[in-house]
Design a protein around this motif. Structure first.
Motif, PDB file in Angstrom:
ATOM      1  N   LEU A  76       0.842  -1.198   0.000  1.00 35.66           N
ATOM      2  CA  LEU A  76       0.000   0.000   0.000  1.00 35.66           C
ATOM      3  C   LEU A  76       0.879   1.251   0.000  1.00 35.66           C
ATOM      4  CD1 LEU A  76      -2.680  -1.302   2.498  1.00 35.66           C
ATOM      5  CD2 LEU A  76      -3.041  -0.743   0.085  1.00 35.66           C
ATOM      6  N   PRO A  77       0.424   2.324  -0.651  1.00 38.33           N
ATOM      7  CA  PRO A  77       1.259   3.531  -0.729  1.00 38.33           C
ATOM      8  C   PRO A  77       1.208   4.337   0.564  1.00 38.33           C
ATOM      9  CG  PRO A  77      -0.807   3.870  -1.914  1.00 38.33           C
ATOM     10  CD  PRO A  77      -0.838   2.459  -1.387  1.00 38.33           C
ATOM     11  N   VAL A  78       2.326   4.391   1.255  1.00 40.57           N
ATOM     12  CA  VAL A  78       2.411   5.153   2.506  1.00 40.57           C
ATOM     13  C   VAL A  78       3.673   6.001   2.479  1.00 40.57           C
ATOM     14  CG1 VAL A  78       1.126   3.748   4.187  1.00 40.57           C
ATOM     15  CG2 VAL A  78       3.450   3.094   3.560  1.00 40.57           C
ATOM     16  N   ALA A  79       3.631   7.090   3.254  1.00 40.31           N
ATOM     17  CA  ALA A  79       4.824   7.921   3.367  1.00 40.31           C
ATOM     18  C   ALA A  79       5.931   7.104   4.029  1.00 40.31           C
ATOM     19  CB  ALA A  79       4.506   9.164   4.187  1.00 40.31           C
ATOM     20  N   GLU A  80       7.161   7.319   3.577  1.00 42.29           N
ATOM     21  CA  GLU A  80       8.306   6.559   4.099  1.00 42.29           C
ATOM     22  C   GLU A  80       8.578   6.934   5.562  1.00 42.29           C
ATOM     23  OE1 GLU A  80      11.571   6.753   1.278  1.00 42.29           O
ATOM     24  OE2 GLU A  80      12.954   6.494   2.969  1.00 42.29           O
ATOM     25  N   ALA A  81       8.882   5.935   6.369  1.00 38.99           N
ATOM     26  CA  ALA A  81       9.093   6.164   7.803  1.00 38.99           C
ATOM     27  C   ALA A  81      10.578   6.091   8.156  1.00 38.99           C
ATOM     28  CB  ALA A  81       8.348   5.095   8.598  1.00 38.99           C
ATOM     29  N   SER A  82      11.013   6.977   9.050  1.00 38.06           N
ATOM     30  CA  SER A  82      12.404   6.947   9.533  1.00 38.06           C
ATOM     31  C   SER A  82      12.478   7.460  10.961  1.00 38.06           C
ATOM     32  CB  SER A  82      13.298   7.851   8.685  1.00 38.06           C
ATOM     33  OG  SER A  82      13.420   7.376   7.384  1.00 38.06           O
ATOM     34  N   GLY A  83      13.477   7.024  11.686  1.00 41.81           N
ATOM     35  CA  GLY A  83      13.754   7.616  12.994  1.00 41.81           C
ATOM     36  C   GLY A  83      14.546   8.904  12.789  1.00 41.81           C
ATOM     37  N   ILE A  84      14.153   9.975  13.459  1.00 34.57           N
ATOM     38  CA  ILE A  84      14.828  11.274  13.307  1.00 34.57           C
ATOM     39  C   ILE A  84      15.309  11.736  14.682  1.00 34.57           C
ATOM     40  CG2 ILE A  84      14.597  13.691  12.556  1.00 34.57           C
ATOM     41  CD1 ILE A  84      14.092  11.807  10.229  1.00 34.57           C
ATOM     42  N   MET A  85      16.590  12.043  14.764  1.00 35.39           N
ATOM     43  CA  MET A  85      17.166  12.521  16.025  1.00 35.39           C
ATOM     44  C   MET A  85      16.888  14.010  16.202  1.00 35.39           C
ATOM     45  SD  MET A  85      18.813  11.972  18.730  1.00 35.39           S
ATOM     46  CE  MET A  85      19.633  10.374  18.643  1.00 35.39           C
ATOM     47  N   ILE A  86      16.380  14.375  17.355  1.00 31.27           N
ATOM     48  CA  ILE A  86      16.189  15.795  17.686  1.00 31.27           C
ATOM     49  C   ILE A  86      17.055  16.064  18.925  1.00 31.27           C
ATOM     50  CG2 ILE A  86      14.525  17.620  18.230  1.00 31.27           C
ATOM     51  CD1 ILE A  86      13.484  16.500  15.769  1.00 31.27           C
ATOM     52  N   SER A  87      17.950  17.021  18.784  1.00 32.46           N
ATOM     53  CA  SER A  87      18.923  17.265  19.861  1.00 32.46           C
ATOM     54  C   SER A  87      18.394  18.284  20.868  1.00 32.46           C
ATOM     55  CB  SER A  87      20.224  17.792  19.253  1.00 32.46           C
ATOM     56  OG  SER A  87      19.979  19.066  18.691  1.00 32.46           O
ATOM     57  N   ASP A  88      19.066  18.341  22.006  1.00 30.83           N
ATOM     58  CA  ASP A  88      18.731  19.354  23.022  1.00 30.83           C
ATOM     59  C   ASP A  88      18.877  20.755  22.456  1.00 30.83           C
ATOM     60  OD1 ASP A  88      17.837  18.134  25.331  1.00 30.83           O
ATOM     61  OD2 ASP A  88      19.869  17.628  25.991  1.00 30.83           O
ATOM     62  N   SER A  89      19.964  20.978  21.708  1.00 29.83           N
ATOM     63  CA  SER A  89      20.184  22.345  21.205  1.00 29.83           C
ATOM     64  C   SER A  89      19.114  22.728  20.190  1.00 29.83           C
ATOM     65  CB  SER A  89      21.590  22.476  20.605  1.00 29.83           C
ATOM     66  OG  SER A  89      21.743  21.555  19.564  1.00 29.83           O
ATOM     67  N   PHE A  90      18.658  21.771  19.398  1.00 26.50           N
ATOM     68  CA  PHE A  90      17.588  22.050  18.429  1.00 26.50           C
ATOM     69  C   PHE A  90      16.302  22.429  19.180  1.00 26.50           C
ATOM     70  CE2 PHE A  90      14.292  20.996  15.319  1.00 26.50           C
ATOM     71  CZ  PHE A  90      14.843  21.466  14.135  1.00 26.50           C
ATOM     72  N   ILE A  91      16.008  21.683  20.229  1.00 23.65           N
ATOM     73  CA  ILE A  91      14.781  21.952  21.006  1.00 23.65           C
ATOM     74  C   ILE A  91      14.893  23.300  21.719  1.00 23.65           C
ATOM     75  CG2 ILE A  91      13.387  21.154  22.982  1.00 23.65           C
ATOM     76  CD1 ILE A  91      14.246  18.260  22.103  1.00 23.65           C
ATOM     77  N   ASP A  92      16.030  23.554  22.304  1.00 20.65           N
ATOM     78  CA  ASP A  92      16.207  24.830  23.010  1.00 20.65           C
ATOM     79  C   ASP A  92      16.200  26.021  22.043  1.00 20.65           C
ATOM     80  OD1 ASP A  92      16.298  23.602  25.441  1.00 20.65           O
ATOM     81  OD2 ASP A  92      18.487  23.385  25.442  1.00 20.65           O
ATOM     82  N   GLY A  93      16.704  25.779  20.838  1.00 19.32           N
ATOM     83  CA  GLY A  93      16.781  26.860  19.855  1.00 19.32           C
ATOM     84  C   GLY A  93      15.451  27.178  19.189  1.00 19.32           C
ATOM     85  N   HIS A  94      14.457  26.281  19.363  1.00 16.51           N
ATOM     86  CA  HIS A  94      13.162  26.487  18.696  1.00 16.51           C
ATOM     87  C   HIS A  94      12.009  26.281  19.664  1.00 16.51           C
ATOM     88  CE1 HIS A  94      15.248  26.664  14.882  1.00 16.51           C
ATOM     89  NE2 HIS A  94      15.870  25.547  15.195  1.00 16.51           N
ATOM     90  N   PRO A  95      11.800  27.234  20.528  1.00 14.99           N
ATOM     91  CA  PRO A  95      10.686  27.080  21.494  1.00 14.99           C
ATOM     92  C   PRO A  95       9.315  26.969  20.820  1.00 14.99           C
ATOM     93  CG  PRO A  95      11.870  29.189  21.793  1.00 14.99           C
ATOM     94  CD  PRO A  95      12.591  28.442  20.728  1.00 14.99           C
TER      95      PRO A  95
END
Ligand SMILES: Nc1ncnc2c1ncn2[C@@H]1O[C@H](COP(=O)(O)OP(=O)(O)O)[C@@H](O)[C@H]1O
Ligand SMILES: [Mg+2]
Length: 314
Positions: A76-95
Motif C-alpha cells: 500500500l502507498p504510505v509515506a516513508e518512515a524513519s527515525g529522526i534525532m532531535i537534539s537538546d540544542s535544536f529543542i532549546d533553539g526552537h521554542p
C-alpha cells in the motif's frame, strides 16, 4: 564523514552520508493533536516528525512505525518512515516546537522520534493536498489502494478517519499516499476491549473515493495477502522498536493482532454491518461533512441493501 551504509527499519541497506538522520532546520508546527513538526533533516529532505512525549498518547510512535511498515510491506502507498534525532540544542533553539497544553508549554525530550517523509513539495503550487473533491476522485491513478487500506485498518482496529495526501503529477492526475497511522492498533492506548471504538471510523472522510471499489475477489486477495505477509513483518519490525515509542504490552498487542488476522473475514463483515446499520447514523452535522457519493456504491452481494442509500452517512 565518509559514505557509510546503515540499516533502515526495513532491514535493507541504504547508502547515506550520515548514519543518523537528525533535524537541522525547523520549518513549522503542523496541524493535528499530536503537534507534529515539519523539519529539514541532514539527508536534505523534509519530514513531519512526531515526538515521543506528544500529547496524544504513549503508543503513538509505535503505531506510526508499525502502521507505515506493515502497509508498505503489503504494497500500500504510505509515506516513508524513519527515525529522526532531535537534539537538546535544536529543542532549546526552537521554542515554537514545544508542546502547547492547557496547563502551559512543555519542552519535548531530545532523542529519536518518528519521521514521515514529506510527500511532495513543502511550499508553492505543487504542495500536496489532503482534500479531494468528488469530481476529482476519478483522477486518482492508484485509487484501488483505498480498498486495501480500509481492510488493513479493520484488521488494525483503526480508531480514526483514514488520512491521505494527494499529489498531482505532470498530467494533472493524482496519486494517493496514506499518512497518520497513530490511531491504528486500537488507538494510542492499544485498546482492544469492549465495543472497540467506532466501526467505520477508519474510512476516508470523502466516501466518493470508495466508489465501485468493492469486489469480493479483491477483498479475498487483500486478506490472503495480509495473512501471508503480515506475521513475519510484524515480528521483525516490533522486536527492535525503540522502548521510548510505546508503553503498552507489545506481546499482548502482537497476539491480539495475530488473532485478528486469522479472523479478518469475519471482522470485515462485522465492520461493514455495523458501519451501515441505521443505528450507526451520525448527526446531521457530521453527515453534512460527507459527499452524496461513495460508499453506497462500495457493494458486496450479501450486504448490498445496506449500501443502497441515497446519502452516505458514515
Ligand atoms: N508524510 C507527510 N507528507 C505531507 N504532509 C504530511 C505528512 N504527514 C503529515 N502531514 C501533514 O501534517 C499534518 C499532521 O499530521 P498527522 O499525521 O495527521 O498528525 P496528527 O497525529 O497530529 O493528526 C497532516 O494533516 C498533514 O497535513
Ligand atoms: Mg491526523
Amino acid at each position: 564523514m565518509g559514505l557509510v551504509e546503515f540499516r533502515s527499519f526495513e532491514g535493507s541497506l541504504h547508502p547515506c552520508s550520515n548514519a543518523i538522520l537528525s533535524a537541522n532546520k525547523y520549518i513549522r508546527k503542523m496541524k493535528g493533536g499530536s503537534q507534529s513538526i515539519l523539519v529539514r533533516v541532514n539527508d536534505g529532505r523534509h519530514y513531519v516528525v512526531k515526538l515521543t512525549d506528544n500529547p496524544i498518547g504513549p503508543n503513538l510512535l509505535a503505531n506510526e512505525h508499525m502502521g507505515s511498515l506493515v502497509a508498505k510491506a503489503v504494497g500500500l502507498p504510505v509515506a516513508e518512515a524513519s527515525g529522526i534525532m532531535i537534539s537538546d540544542s535544536f529543542i532549546d533553539g526552537h521554542p515554537d516546537l514545544w508542546f502547547e497544553l492547557p496547563t502551559g508549554v512543555r519542552r519535548p525530550n531530545k532523542g529519536m522520534h518518528f519521521g514521515s517523509l514529506f510527500v511532495g513539495q513543502t511550499s508553492g503550487a505543487d504542495r500536496p493536498t489532503e482534500y479531494i473533491s468528488p469530481s476529482r476522485v476519478g483522477a486518482i491513478t492508484n485509487r484501488e489502494a483505498f480498498l486495501g487500506m480500509y481492510l488493513l485498518d479493520v484488521w488494525a482496529n483503526h480508531q480514526d478517519n483514514r488520512q491521505a495526501i494527494f499529489r498531482r503529477n505532470s498530467t494533472n492526475e493524482l496519486e494517493v499516499c496514506f499518512i497518520d497511522h497513530g490511531h491504528m492498533f486500537g488507538g494510542p492506548e492499544w485498546n482492544f476491549q469492549g465495543d472497540q471504538g467506532n466501526p467505520g471510523s477508519a474510512l476516508h472522510l470523502e466516501l466518493a473515493v470508495y466508489t465501485d471499489l468493492w469486489h469480493d475477489e479483491q477483498v479475498a486477495f487483500w486478506i490472503s495477502r495480509f495473512q501471508t505477509i503480515i506475521p513475519d513483518v510484524l515480528t521483525s519490525i516490533a522486536a527492535p522498536m525503540a522502548s521510548e515509542w510505546y508503553s503498552g504490552d507489545l506481546n499482548e498487542l502482537l497476539s491480539e493482532l495475530t488473532d485478528r488476522l486469522l479472523h479478518l473475514p469475519e471482522l470485515v463483515h462485522a465492520d461493514i454491518e455495523k458501519t451501515w446499520h441505521p443505528s450507526q447514523q451520525k448527526s446531521p452535522d457530521e453527515s453534512l461533512r460527507l459527499s452524496d457519493f461513495g460508499i453506497h456504491d462500495l457493494r458486496t452481494p450479501d450486504t448490498r441493501s445496506a449500501f443502497r442509500r441515497g446519502r452516505a452517512t458514515a
